[in-house]
Design a protein around this motif. Sequence first.
Motif, short mmCIF file in Angstrom:
data_model
loop_
_atom_site.label_atom_id
_atom_site.label_comp_id
_atom_site.label_asym_id
_atom_site.label_seq_id
_atom_site.Cartn_x
_atom_site.Cartn_y
_atom_site.Cartn_z
N THR A 444 14.68 50.75 40.77
CA THR A 444 15.74 50.71 39.77
C THR A 444 16.69 51.86 40.08
N VAL A 445 17.95 51.53 40.31
CA VAL A 445 18.94 52.56 40.61
C VAL A 445 19.93 52.63 39.45
N GLU A 446 20.03 53.81 38.84
CA GLU A 446 20.94 54.02 37.71
C GLU A 446 22.17 54.77 38.19
N ASN A 447 23.24 54.64 37.43
CA ASN A 447 24.43 55.42 37.72
C ASN A 447 24.74 56.35 36.55
N THR A 452 32.06 54.31 39.46
CA THR A 452 31.19 53.28 40.02
C THR A 452 30.79 53.65 41.44
N HIS A 453 29.54 53.42 41.79
CA HIS A 453 29.08 53.65 43.16
C HIS A 453 28.51 52.35 43.73
N ALA A 454 28.35 52.34 45.05
CA ALA A 454 27.87 51.14 45.75
C ALA A 454 26.62 51.50 46.54
N PHE A 455 25.48 51.00 46.09
CA PHE A 455 24.21 51.31 46.75
C PHE A 455 24.03 50.45 48.00
N ASP A 476 19.99 36.84 44.23
CA ASP A 476 20.59 36.88 45.56
C ASP A 476 19.98 37.99 46.41
N MET A 477 19.98 37.76 47.72
CA MET A 477 19.62 38.80 48.68
C MET A 477 20.90 39.55 49.04
N ARG A 478 20.90 40.86 48.90
CA ARG A 478 22.09 41.67 49.16
C ARG A 478 21.71 42.85 50.06
N ASP A 479 22.72 43.50 50.65
CA ASP A 479 22.44 44.79 51.28
C ASP A 479 23.31 45.90 50.70
N THR A 480 24.24 45.51 49.82
CA THR A 480 25.10 46.50 49.15
C THR A 480 25.36 45.97 47.74
N ILE A 481 25.26 46.86 46.74
CA ILE A 481 25.48 46.38 45.37
C ILE A 481 26.16 47.47 44.52
N GLU A 482 27.12 47.03 43.71
CA GLU A 482 27.84 47.96 42.86
C GLU A 482 26.99 48.33 41.64
N ILE A 483 27.10 49.58 41.20
CA ILE A 483 26.45 49.99 39.96
C ILE A 483 27.53 50.69 39.13
N PRO A 484 27.96 50.04 38.02
CA PRO A 484 29.12 50.55 37.28
C PRO A 484 28.92 51.94 36.70
N PHE A 485 30.06 52.58 36.44
CA PHE A 485 30.13 53.96 35.95
C PHE A 485 29.54 54.10 34.55
N TYR A 486 29.19 55.34 34.21
CA TYR A 486 28.74 55.66 32.86
C TYR A 486 29.98 55.90 32.00
#
Length: 533
Positions: A444-447, A452-455, A476-486
């Motif tokens: 689990t990756v939090e921001n 916004t960052h891109a894991f 979906d299978m991904r290799d990069t995913i956005e995690i929106p800002f706080y």
Amino acid sequence: MHKHMKFLICTGVVGLAMAAAQAQDGALPCPLRPNPGSVVEDALSLSSKNGVLSAALTMRHSVDHNHYNHFCYDYETGKGEVESPTLRLNPGDRLELSVKDRIEDTLEADEMGMDHSMEMENNTCGDSGKLTIRSTNVHFHGLNIPPACHKDDVLTTLIEPGTPSFRYDFRVPKNEPPGLYWYHPHVHGFADYQVNGGAAGALIVEGMDKFRPEVTGLKERVFVIRQQFLKPWVPGPYQLTINFQVAAFPNSASPVIKMAPGKKEFWRVANATTQDFLQLQVLVNNQPQKLQLIALDGYPLAKPRYEETILLPPAGRAEFVVEAPPTGATANFFTEAYNTGLTGNPDLQQVLADIELSKGDDAAAAPAVQPKAPSRAARKLLRFSGLATAKVTAQRKLYFSEEFNGSNGPSQFYITVDGDKPHIFEANEKPPIVTKVGAVEDWTVENHALETHAFHIHQIHFMLLEVDGKPVAHQDMRDTIEIPFYGGSGPYHSVKMRMDFRDPEIAGTFVYHCHILDHEDLGMMHKILVEPK
Ligand SMILES: [Cu+2]
């Protein structure tokens, strides 16, 4: 937010010195890029033959008459040079890629290198020396290949200017998912400069029609969207380009995409910008059209689906079917605005290209082919199959955060394993995460940051499980995913994903990081060690 101000002065000096050096010794500049308002052409494709693709690229730098920095992967065709050819291979094929660094040598660049670069204490692969703005190497983004010297290692591989070619030599795995991948430099501290200058190309693993017959017989287009920055670096939004043509309407005419009336096309789009979150749309008379989404990040979807807006974080890829607009309609390829938060960069809405109908393309379109039904058995042989039901061996929690120093925006960028002390990447660091071949882990990756960052993680794809604690509609299978800002209140945004370390080929040390490349350059990256079984 960017580090621009810090480098404003030194980039200017380096750029001027480089231009001067080029004038003196007649070094080759990067190839000319297309004029605004012209027809968008695909890059030259280089396809493997008898299971092998051999090619040689030369990395160069020059500054154009509008003062934009170009970094380019030059390819000699015999009739002149082109940049960033599309590399096409089948699963199981071998890529032999020679890369030469001919970024010009200047005293100022060396000084800047000493200023800013870190010692690569373990640059045991390729050249020795310091990492500077003139150093390079190549990362094959998304490919599930070994993190080893001459393959896909960015931690110890260094190619320095003026030295003989460095040779990449690896096999695309037999079970590699077919789709759109890309290659770009990944020297820590300088990836942002070179990718922003245009050093990025598409890599296609062939065979999409075997898994997604919807694309069988369709005319294929490869669009690589890049950014370019001014010399010296100026803060603010950058100029987007599509296949190297500037898209800056109304300041210049829009690029033109020609489509044959009544035809469908298979578009393969890479977000090779360094920080832009694209929200892709095809507008017909200002109405977003339904796009048939086929693949994300080089992985064919389990089922195609229709979407009007496709969000691509920096480094993400989308492959989708587009129908030509009806005669007389106004149509364009568009990116919708995206809010990256208080300290993020403004990602503005803009036209990427106008879509025009052409009659001449009819002949080029392939005859209609009866699509074959996708084979379930073939899909089971793809890498990462069975991940949804695999036994999970560990759970981890990580988070993005930023630290402020005064009022000039964030000055430190962290990605941290929960419980550790936040620290930036160091070349000689011990990997904060150690696991073993065979592991299947839920991360689990939090921001916690205000932007916004891109894991992104190298070597593997991951399966999306949850966004903000809720199961996703599509795993979906991904290799990069956005995690929106706080936003300042409520829970942090988070993405839960399943990491697949089962394949022994990916054993070794590699990295995970934010794919806003100046964040990566500033240390928002760490190592992971996957021990062999
Ligand atoms: Cu970031």
